[in-house]
Scaffold this active site. Structure first.
Site, short mmCIF file in Angstrom:
data_model
loop_
_atom_site.label_atom_id
_atom_site.label_comp_id
_atom_site.label_asym_id
_atom_site.label_seq_id
_atom_site.Cartn_x
_atom_site.Cartn_y
_atom_site.Cartn_z
N LYS A 74 118.99 54.10 -30.41
CA LYS A 74 118.68 52.74 -30.86
C LYS A 74 118.61 51.76 -29.70
O LYS A 74 117.71 50.94 -29.63
CB LYS A 74 119.77 52.21 -31.80
N ARG B 290 124.72 47.27 -40.93
CA ARG B 290 125.27 48.62 -40.96
C ARG B 290 126.02 48.90 -42.26
O ARG B 290 126.51 50.00 -42.45
CB ARG B 290 126.27 48.72 -39.82
N ARG C 152 126.77 61.20 -22.80
CA ARG C 152 126.89 59.77 -22.45
C ARG C 152 128.33 59.41 -22.14
O ARG C 152 128.60 58.66 -21.21
CB ARG C 152 126.37 58.92 -23.62
N ARG D 111 132.02 55.60 -21.91
CA ARG D 111 132.22 54.76 -23.10
C ARG D 111 133.36 55.34 -23.90
O ARG D 111 133.32 56.51 -24.28
CB ARG D 111 130.92 54.73 -23.92
N ARG E 283 132.29 58.67 -36.30
CA ARG E 283 131.18 57.69 -36.36
C ARG E 283 130.00 58.25 -37.16
O ARG E 283 129.31 57.53 -37.86
CB ARG E 283 130.75 57.29 -34.95
#
Ligand code: ADP
Length: 193
Positions: free
Chosen positions: A14, A89, A128, A134, A145
Site C-alpha cells: 500500500k 480500516r 522488511r 519496524r 495483523r
C-alpha cells in the site's frame, strides 16, 4: 480529481503504490500508519495512546485515527484530491469517511484493493522487519495483523463494491508492474476526472 483509498492486507505494498499513485496524480498521500509512527516517535499524546495497540498488531481506536485523518484532509478548506493508505480500516471509519465525503461533496471515487497471497505477505513483512527494523514486523505480530485485517478491514471490500468504486488489482509483480495495473484499473473507472 482523484480521491482514492488503498485497501489491502499488511505487506501488500500500500505504502509504495500509494506514494507513486499520489505523485502521478498530483495529490497528497496520507498513510495513517506513518502518521501514527511519527506521533509515537515524537512521544505526543496521540503517540502515547497508540503505541501499545500498534506493538500488539491491533487497531488503534477509531476516534484517534478519525481525528488524525479529519485534520489531514478536512479543516477549513477540505482537500479536493488525496490518496489515503491504511484508512479506513473498520466499517465505523468507512461510514464516517463516507458521511464526511457526502457532506463536503468529496466522496471517494476509487478504492484499490491489492490481492497478494498470505504466504507472500508474511515473507515480505519479515524481510522488511529485518531490513527496516519496524517493531511490528515480527512473526507473531505479522500473523495478528493478518487476522485483524481479515476480521475488521476485509468487510470494507463489500461496502465499496456496492458503491461501484472498487477495483481489484493483482499485487504480485514488480513495483512498476503493479503500478501499471493500478493506473489501468483507475482509468477504467470513469468517475475520477
Ligand atoms: P500495515 O498495513 O502493514 O499493518 P500500517 O503502517 O498501515 O501497516 O499500520 C501500522 C499500524 O498502525 C496498524 O497495525 C495499526 O495498529 C495502526 N493503524 C494504521 N492505520 C489505522 C487505522 N485506520 N485504524 C486503526 N489503526 C490503524
Amino acid at each position: 480529481m482523484l480521491r482514492a483509498l488503498l485497501l489491502a492486507p499488511p505487506g501488500a505494498g500500500k505504502g509504495t503504490q500509494g506514494e507513486l499513485l499520489a505523485a502521478e496524480r498530483g495529490v497528497p498521500h496520507f498513510a495513517t500508519g506513518d502518521m501514527l509512527r511519527r506521533h509515537v516517535a515524537e512521544g505526543s499524546d496521540i503517540g502515547t495512546r497508540a503505541k501499545a495497540y500498534m506493538e500488539r498488531g491491533e487497531l488503534v481506536p477509531d476516534e484517534i485515527v478519525n481525528q488524525l485523518v479529519a485534520e489531514a484532509i478536512g479543516g477549513d478548506q477540505p482537500l479536493d484530491g488525496f490518496v489515503l493508505d491504511g484508512f479506513p480500516r473498520t466499517l465505523e471509519q468507512a461510514k464516517l469517511a463516507y458521511e464526511w465525503g457526502q457532506a463536503n461533496n468529496r466522496t471517494f471515487n476509487a478504492v484499490v484493493s491489492l490481492a497478494v497471497p498470505e504466504a507472500e505477505l508474511v515473507r515480505r513483512m519479515l524481510e522488511r522487519g529485518a531490513r527496516d527494523g519496524r517493531s511490528d514486523d515480527t512473526e507473531e505480530t505479522v500473523h495478528r495483523r493478518q487476522m485483524v485485517y481479515d476480521e475488521s478491514t476485509k468487510p470494507l471490500l463489500d461496502f465499496y463494491r456496492e458503491r461501484a468504486i472498487l477495483v481489484e488489482v493483482d499485487g504480485v509483480g514488480t513495483v512498476p508492474e503493479v503500478a501499471d495495473r493500478i493506473r489501468a484499473a483507475i482509468d477504467a473507472l470513469a468517475a475520477t476526472d
